[in-house]
Design a protein around this motif. Structure first.
Motif, PDB file in Angstrom:
ATOM      1  N   ASP A   1      62.194 161.696 146.430  1.00  0.00           N
ATOM      2  CA  ASP A   1      60.833 161.527 146.953  1.00  0.00           C
ATOM      3  C   ASP A   1      60.426 160.059 146.869  1.00  0.00           C
TER       4      ASP A   1
ATOM      5  N   ASP B   1      57.417 159.018 145.902  1.00  0.00           N
ATOM      6  CA  ASP B   1      56.162 158.851 145.174  1.00  0.00           C
ATOM      7  C   ASP B   1      56.355 158.553 143.688  1.00  0.00           C
TER       8      ASP B   1
ATOM      9  N   SER C   1      57.879 160.203 141.569  1.00  0.00           N
ATOM     10  CA  SER C   1      58.114 161.337 140.680  1.00  0.00           C
ATOM     11  C   SER C   1      59.601 161.381 140.323  1.00  0.00           C
TER      12      SER C   1
ATOM     13  N   TRP D   1      51.682 167.597 135.303  1.00  0.00           N
ATOM     14  CA  TRP D   1      51.283 168.417 136.449  1.00  0.00           C
ATOM     15  C   TRP D   1      50.203 169.423 136.086  1.00  0.00           C
TER      16      TRP D   1
ATOM     17  N   ARG E   1      52.885 162.246 140.899  1.00  0.00           N
ATOM     18  CA  ARG E   1      53.024 161.112 141.828  1.00  0.00           C
ATOM     19  C   ARG E   1      52.037 160.004 141.462  1.00  0.00           C
TER      20      ARG E   1
HETATM   21 MG   LIG Z   1      55.818 164.469 144.874  1.00  0.00          MG
END
Ligand SMILES: [Mg+2]
Ligand SMILES: Nc1nc2c(ncn2[C@@H]2O[C@H](COP(=O)(O)OP(=O)(O)O)[C@@H](O)[C@H]2O)c(=O)[nH]1
Length: 479
Positions: A93, A95, A97, A130, A207
């Motif tokens: 990804d 972002d 993460s 999260w 993110r």
């Molecule tokens: Mg993400």
């Protein structure tokens, strides 16, 4: 030595992230190319990437006209990697993460694996940043893929390495997903095709900028696809296989098909037999397959050379072909073609009469045969056993599934025939006649004595709902 690698990253509204991400990747200096697929992000991520690409010849950007989904972006990225002959492909990804420093560990493991996946379940608290809903969905996904696919990996994450030089590209063409379900669908296909998958433990921070593109409908579709795949796996287990189209069948032109087996296998999917085929196939998957596995594992060491005599379409021995070297033999070319479609590893495919096989003396460690003997008269059964004895090594085993006259499937078939032929007035014959259903244990003791085998197991029991007698014969040298 790996000298051609690609890092693929899909983007949608990631302008705040990509510049810094590329800087970090550059700093780590892997010498890999980068591919971004941007779906016409309203925040102009695509244009920004184009600008960076001017100075970086190893940075490639593909623009798609609209948001087509993360899975579809991965599929396009993978296809691009195959087209440009990369050896390894890393996906992640944009972002943060997925920390770029994890790439080194992915690469390290690529020496021994075909697929390396980042696992959020290998460490405690790896998802600490999260929210509850997201953690719940992630854990639910993991639980379901583990439970239904018996796949022990983190199957829903995007941080992966694929050895594109080792994986058949069709593995990525048979899935249906355009969205987030791509991750577990693709991993399951790879798993089913026996690619070696290993995991590395990762943390997954939230993110940095922007927001997740995952929507509630993605979770609902994933759940739908998961159940669809479970059913598909039960009824059409070969639909996830990328088979050995090129494996040649060794054919014998002078065979005379007295019993009409080629016709039988050609008719497999005729509409009249549709329901019967599916019930029978489900029964084989649920009961016969694990039953057969247990006998093979009990008597034969993994990796040994086995003959599947009268292999048919091979619905029950998928696990066996993955763990042993299996020569599949049948009278019918149609059956052998089906067999090839149902398996990913086959030692050899031979069209032969099992009363007269093109195999060397004492060359085989074990033989298995299901639903074959009952179609032959006693004289032929003796010829078959004589051939088994000839090709088996000393102490080799023959494992034979033989439906007895008193077995439940025989009654079921009688009722089915009666319903179809008498009540619905259809003239249906499900398979060539069964002239030698097994009658008694005594018959088998005599038969094994006459054919020079010793009977080491005779089993009739509940594990296959009393449908087959399983006989295990041992070849003992009587000289
Ligand atoms: Mg993400
Ligand atoms: N090209 C493209 N990229 C997408 C799409 N959906 C998500 N992404 C990208 O895929 C990566 C993961 O998406 P993200 O929203 O962070 O998913 P999450 O981490 O599961 O919440 C990010 O780099 C996104 O920009 C899409 O439809 N098209």
């Amino acid at each position: 030595m790996i000298n051609k690698g690609l890092i693929f990253i899909p983007t949608y509204n990631e302008r705040e992230n990509v510049g810094r991400l590329i800087d970090q990747l550059d700093e780590l200096n892997f010498g890999f190319d980068y591919l971004f697929i941007d779906d016409n992000s309203p925040d102009k991520t695509g244009e920004f990437l184009d600008q960076l690409a001017i100075e970086k010849p190893y940075l490639f950007v593909i623009h798609r006209l609209k948001k087509l989904g993360i899975g579809s972006a991965h599929i396009d990225g993978i296809e691009w990697a195959y087209k440009h002959n990369y050896q390894i492909l890393i996906t992640m990804d944009s972002d943060f993460s997925h920390s770029p420093t994890l790439i080194l560990e992915l690469i390290k493991n690529s020496e021994i694996a075909d697929v390396v996946v980042g696992s959020r379940f290998a460490k405690k608290n790896s998802l600490s940043e999260w929210n509850f809903l997201r953690k719940f969905l992630t854990h639910l996904g993991h639980l379901l893929t583990k439970l239904f696919f018996k796949m022990p990996f983190d199957a829903t994450g995007a941080l992966r390495l694929y050895r594109v030089d080792k994986i058949h590209s069709d593995c990525f063409n048979i899935g249906k997903s355009k969205g987030y379900s791509f991750f577990f669908e693709s991993l399951y296909i790879l798993y089913k095709n026996n690619y070696n998958i290993i995991e590395i433990a990762i943390d997954l921070p939230a993110r940095t900028y922007g927001q997740s593109k995952m929507k509630f409908k993605d979770a609902v579709y994933s759940l739908y696809l998961l159940f669809k795949m479970v059913l598909q796996n039960l009824f059409f287990p070969s639909s996830f296989l990328v088979y050995q189209k090129n494996l040649e069948i060794q054919n014998s032109v002078d065979l005379i098909d007295e019993q009409g087996w080629d016709d039988y296998w050609a008719k497999q999917h005729s509409i009249n037999n549709w329901l019967y085929d599916h019930i029978a196939s489900l029964f084989r998957q649920i009961f016969i397959k694990p039953y057969l596995n247990s006998f093979i594992h009990k008597y034969l060491p993994k990796g040994s050379l086995l003959l599947h005599a009268g292999c048919g379409s091979g619905q029950v021995d998928f696990d066996i072909t993955n763990n042993y070297a299996v020569i599949a033999m049948d009278f019918s070319m149609n059956a052998l073609n089906l067999y090839r479609n149902n398996h990913i590893r086959i030692e050899n495919l031979i069209q032969n009469d099992i009363r007269n096989m093109d195999l060397e003396n004492e060359s085989i460690d074990g033989i298995y045969s299901l639903g074959v003997m009952e179609h032959f008269e006693k004289a032929d059964i003796l010829l078959i056993l004589e051939e088994f004895r000839r090709v088996l090594k000393n102490n080799g085993k023959a494992i034979i599934f033989w439906p007895p006259a008193f077995g439940l499937s025989v009654y079921f078939l009688k009722i089915w025939h009666f319903m179809m032929n008498k009540i619905l007035s259809k003239n249906i014959k499900l398979h060539p006649p069964e002239v030698s259903l097994l009658r008694s244990k005594k018959q088998i003791i005599e038969l094994s004595r006459e054919s020079g085998f010793s009977l080491i197991e005779y089993r009739f029991g509940p594990r296959d709902l009393f449908t087959q007698v399983v006989i295990v014969l041992n070849k003992v040298d009587v000289k």
